[in-house]
Design an enzyme around this catalytic site. Structure first.
Site, PDB file in Angstrom:
ATOM      1  NE  ARG A  61      21.547  24.601  -0.922  1.00  0.00           N
ATOM      2  CZ  ARG A  61      22.433  25.537  -0.626  1.00  0.00           C
ATOM      3  NH1 ARG A  61      22.046  26.665  -0.097  1.00  0.00           N
ATOM      4  NH2 ARG A  61      23.711  25.374  -0.859  1.00  0.00           N
ATOM      5  CG  HIS A 251      44.121  12.046   7.662  1.00  0.00           C
ATOM      6  ND1 HIS A 251      42.853  11.710   8.045  1.00  0.00           N
ATOM      7  CD2 HIS A 251      43.979  12.774   6.518  1.00  0.00           C
ATOM      8  CE1 HIS A 251      41.985  12.203   7.176  1.00  0.00           C
ATOM      9  NE2 HIS A 251      42.637  12.859   6.238  1.00  0.00           N
TER      10      HIS A 251
HETATM   11  C1  BG6 Z   1      41.863  14.111   2.950  1.00  0.00           C
HETATM   12  C2  BG6 Z   1      42.543  15.430   2.714  1.00  0.00           C
HETATM   13  O1  BG6 Z   1      41.317  14.066   4.239  1.00  0.00           O
HETATM   14  O2  BG6 Z   1      42.802  13.071   2.811  1.00  0.00           O
HETATM   15  C3  BG6 Z   1      43.192  15.457   1.350  1.00  0.00           C
HETATM   16  O3  BG6 Z   1      41.589  16.481   2.803  1.00  0.00           O
HETATM   17  C4  BG6 Z   1      44.098  14.272   1.174  1.00  0.00           C
HETATM   18  O4  BG6 Z   1      43.912  16.661   1.165  1.00  0.00           O
HETATM   19  C5  BG6 Z   1      43.392  12.987   1.528  1.00  0.00           C
HETATM   20  O5  BG6 Z   1      44.515  14.255  -0.184  1.00  0.00           O
HETATM   21  C6  BG6 Z   1      44.353  11.828   1.534  1.00  0.00           C
HETATM   22  O6  BG6 Z   1      43.642  10.633   1.655  1.00  0.00           O
HETATM   23  P1  BG6 Z   1      44.179   9.303   1.002  1.00  0.00           P
HETATM   24  O7  BG6 Z   1      43.185   8.281   1.427  1.00  0.00           O
HETATM   25  O8  BG6 Z   1      44.225   9.530  -0.488  1.00  0.00           O
HETATM   26  O9  BG6 Z   1      45.542   9.078   1.564  1.00  0.00           O
END
Ligand code: BG6
Length: 503
Positions: A61, A251
């Protein structure tokens, strides 16, 4: 160059160019685009994986021009790409692929001419990256169809939060699937793009060594830890989400799947995802009655990390959120109800503002059945396999050895230590580099299928509901520690301890 270096070099430096593409990024002025997408695309461009025949089309936007978008991309590269890869000539060529359309998908009167930027050539892959709030996924997909931008071979990329529970996740997926077929939908969990996470597949399925012992007969338990030092109170979204939805549902559940799944027949997208789905469906439900015994949630108080004082979560929150009971830490014990894993607990631990940034998977093997070392010093300890996901990527296998030298048989533990940094001298690509180009390759293996996502929510929802129904607040922990004492008690009740130091 030694043998390993020669072998690794010849394999890892292969850059295979992808087909030309039109990558349309909705949410082009947002944080994800800035921090992750542009730096990742830049690295792939720098390595020659795509060239000026591909186009990156920003949509948002905000009233930017092509030049504004290009300028923003230059700034992002300056801020988020390592200095040694910042090459002005390459950057000029890279940003020449950028153009921009002002567009408001919620208001038909404010739709810009995206169609004018898209090429009709079937050899040009068309991908829509929705780096926008999930409530806009539906309208955006409909807009894509209504305006004639949809093609059966186009792809759409979406990422979390893909719902906040099963029902909302179904609603989001329904909206997207009204326009796009499942084989066009790329649901990102960026952990699957991490080199070390993919390496789990290589470790388990490209070696004969592990599979015969990868079961409850030989493995005592598994620990999956994702520890972060960053805080979360200033991120608006986080307080609505909390660690369970932000890290565990996606994750950590994905890591669990890769550790626990049966060997897939191939690396085809569905072969792998079928096996992950079976794991998710075999997770034993955590009921309201169990939740107090097998889960712990925490919230950080003020403390100190690496000698720096940091405020509490509550202090970081805006006024209207003070008093929030959102968890910034979760520990839990998961169990998988199948033949391979019955009786083997999987302990999860994740939190913000912990003592250090470290993500790892620990496979703790069982004791040997009988020790012949009646006269030795030091008892044999069970083997451990440690997969360091970040930051010191690598794999360590702890074995018992004889302490060298005279003085009788003395047993001690020592690691076979494969450090990726010491073995491979190339930079480790960021997760998004792999994932963004897998979309163009049409390779869905490292993306979540709808049924996987929903199975993970089915497991998470009862935990969340039980917490919400309880009057207990999350347990406090000081920033810079390993979480609340309840997390220690959770594993120690089972006669086990969290893995903390390899040495
Ligand atoms: C994200 C989360 O998906 O993954 C975050 O929303 C988190 O809260 C992050 O910090 C961690 O990712 P990485 O790659 O830094 O381990």
């Amino acid at each position: 160059m030694n043998y390993i270096e020669r072998r690794t070099k010849s394999v890892s430096s292969r850059i295979i160019p992808v087909q030309p593409f039109d990558y349309v990024v909705f949410g082009a002025t947002g944080d994800l685009t800035k921090r992750k997408l542009i730096p990742a695309l830049y690295h792939r461009f720098y390595d020659g994986q795509f060239d000026e025949h591909s186009r990156i089309i920003g949509v948002s936007r905000t009233k930017w021009t092509d030049a504004d978008f290009q300028k923003a991309a230059r700034d992002d590269i300056a801020q988020f790409v390592e200095k040694e890869y910042q090459d002005e000539k390459v950057i000029d060529r890279f940003v020449s692929t950028f153009s921009y359309v002002v567009n408001d998908v919620t208001d038909e009167a404010k739709w810009g001419d995206l169609g004018g930027k898209l090429r009709d050539d079937p050899k040009v892959v068309r991908a829509f990256y929705l780096a926008i709030a999930p409530d806009l996924f539906g309208p955006t997909c409909e807009y894509i169809k209504k305006k004639g931008y949809y093609r059966r071979d186009a792809r759409v990329v979406i990422e979390k939060p893909l719902g906040h529970d099963l029902a909302s996740s179904i609603a989001i997926n329904d909206e997207v699937s009204r326009i796009f077929e499942e084989d066009q939908v790329y649901r990102i969990d960026h952990y699957l793009g991490k080199e070390t996470v993919q390496n789990l597949l290589a470790l388990r399925f490209a070696n004969i060594l592990f599979e015969p012992v990868w079961n409850s007969t030989h493995i005592d338990h598994v620990q999956i830890s994702v520890a972060e030092t960053v805080g979360a109170g200033t991120r608006g979204y986080y307080d609505e989400s909390g660690a369970l939805r932000d890290m565990v549902q996606n994750h950590m559940a994905q890591l669990l799947c890769l550790v626990a799944m049966e060997p897939p027949a191939s690396d085809g997208a569905n072969a792998l995802r079928d096996e992950k789905l079976k794991v998710l469906r075999s997770l034993q439900p955590i009921t309201a009655a169990d939740v107090g015994k097998v889960t712990v949630r925490g919230q950080y108080r003020a403390g100190s990390i690496d000698g720096q004082s940091v405020p509490s979560y509550q202090d970081e929150l805006p006024e209207d959120k003070k008093g929030s009971k959102t968890e910034t830490f979760v520990a839990l014990k998961a169990e998988i109800g199948n033949w391979r894993w019955a009786g083997v607990p999987f302990y999860f631990r994740t939190g913000k503002r912990l003592a250090t940034r470290a993500s790892e998977i620990v496979i703790q093997f069982r004791d040997i059945p009988h020790s012949m070392f009646d006269h030795a010093e030091g008892a044999p300890r069970p083997n451990r396999l440690i997969i360091n996901i970040q930051p010191d990527e690598g794999v360590k296998m702890f074995l018992m050895i004889k302490d060298p030298g005279p003085g009788g048989m003395r047993l001690r533990e020592a690691p076979l230590d494969l450090s990726f940094a010491a073995t491979f001298h190339e930079r480790t690509p960021e997760a998004y580099e792999r994932l963004l180009l897998d979309v163009i390759r049409g390779q869905q293996t490292l993306f979540m299928r709808r049924d996987e996502l929903e199975a993970a929510w089915r497991w998470i929802d009862p935990i969340r509901n039980a917490w919400d129904a309880s009057s207990d607040a999350p347990q406090a922990y000081a920033a810079g520690t390993w979480g609340p004492s309840g997390a220690v008690a959770l594993i120690e009740r089972d006669g086990r301890t969290w893995h903390e130091d390899d040495n």
